[in-house]
Design an enzyme around this catalytic site. Structure first.
Site, PDB file in Angstrom:
ATOM      1  N   ASN A  81      61.715  77.387 107.356  1.00 55.14           N
ATOM      2  CA  ASN A  81      60.942  76.957 108.734  1.00 55.14           C
ATOM      3  C   ASN A  81      61.901  77.216 109.917  1.00 55.14           C
ATOM      4  O   ASN A  81      63.257  76.840 109.789  1.00 55.14           O
ATOM      5  CB  ASN A  81      60.435  75.857 108.597  1.00 55.14           C
ATOM      6  CG  ASN A  81      61.154  74.567 108.456  1.00 55.14           C
ATOM      7  OD1 ASN A  81      62.225  74.599 107.822  1.00 55.14           O
ATOM      8  ND2 ASN A  81      61.028  73.449 109.182  1.00 55.14           N
ATOM      9  N   GLU A  94      57.250  79.225 104.060  1.00 56.56           N
ATOM     10  CA  GLU A  94      56.168  79.964 103.352  1.00 56.56           C
ATOM     11  C   GLU A  94      56.099  81.321 104.032  1.00 56.56           C
ATOM     12  O   GLU A  94      56.111  82.155 103.376  1.00 56.56           O
ATOM     13  CB  GLU A  94      54.951  79.460 102.887  1.00 56.56           C
ATOM     14  CG  GLU A  94      55.007  78.260 102.306  1.00 56.56           C
ATOM     15  CD  GLU A  94      55.131  76.973 103.170  1.00 56.56           C
ATOM     16  OE1 GLU A  94      54.592  75.797 102.637  1.00 56.56           O
ATOM     17  OE2 GLU A  94      55.625  76.861 104.293  1.00 56.56           O
ATOM     18  N   CYS A 127      50.711  73.977 104.669  1.00 59.69           N
ATOM     19  CA  CYS A 127      49.604  73.696 105.707  1.00 59.69           C
ATOM     20  C   CYS A 127      48.344  74.711 105.614  1.00 59.69           C
ATOM     21  O   CYS A 127      48.569  75.540 104.831  1.00 59.69           O
ATOM     22  CB  CYS A 127      50.312  74.046 107.114  1.00 59.69           C
ATOM     23  SG  CYS A 127      50.824  75.799 107.682  1.00 59.69           S
TER      24      CYS A 127
END
Length: 173
Positions: A81, A94, A127
């Site tokens: 991230n 991701e 998420c």
């Protein structure tokens, strides 16, 4: 009930602890998730995700995340991230791993499994935006595993994590 409280379930046909044991008549429980052990091929994904997590840029949330993808061809790609002071402009681990996969293997690459190592005390699931990004390059059987640095882990299939998800096959292209 939170998924990290569930017992492990293992498919007797596979040594991989991510596959679930069928219930009666070979049917799976819809929406079931399993607590998993990190062994075998998952250890390599865990090590890669944990290493790239150390490079995460998360000064605002202090929640570093690393992700590792194994493609159906067996290639490994990682991402972490990257936060930004303009909060909506950051990227998830991701998404970074998916971008690396497409850059390295091309847009026809498909995800066999993706594993994340997050900074919390318990595994955090992807998420909503990342679920959709994973879906773009996944099959319903693609495995998604969320872990912590201490290797607590939970896992889902793509179909379990994003039931009824919209994907490329839904477009009339």
């Amino acid at each position: 009930m939170q998924p990290w409280n569930l017992s492990p379930v293992v498919d007797p046909r596979c040594r991989c602890p991510l596959h679930e044991r069928p219930t009666r008549a070979g049917h799976r429980r819809p929406g079931s998730v399993g607590v998993v052990e990190l062994e075998g091929h998952l250890e390599e994904l865990f090590d890669a995700a944990a290493a790239v997590r150390e490079r995460a840029h998360s000064p605002y949330s202090r929640y570093p995340v690393g992700a590792a993808i194994r493609t159906v061809e067996g290639d490994l790609f990682v991402g972490c991230n990257v936060e930004n002071a303009a909060f909506p402009e950051g990227t998830c681990a991701e998404a970074g791993a998916i971008a690396a996969m497409v850059a390295g293997a091309g847009p026809t690459a498909r995800i066999a499994e993706i594993l994340t190592v997050a900074g919390g005390a318990r595994p955090g699931s992807p998420c909503g935006g990342c679920r959709q990004k994973i879906r773009e390059f996944a099959t319903p059987e693609t495995r998604i595993v969320s872990t912590t640095p201490g290797a607590a882990a939970i896992g889902w299939t793509m179909a379990e994590l994003l039931p009824g998800g919209f994907g490329p096959d839904d477009l009339p292209v």
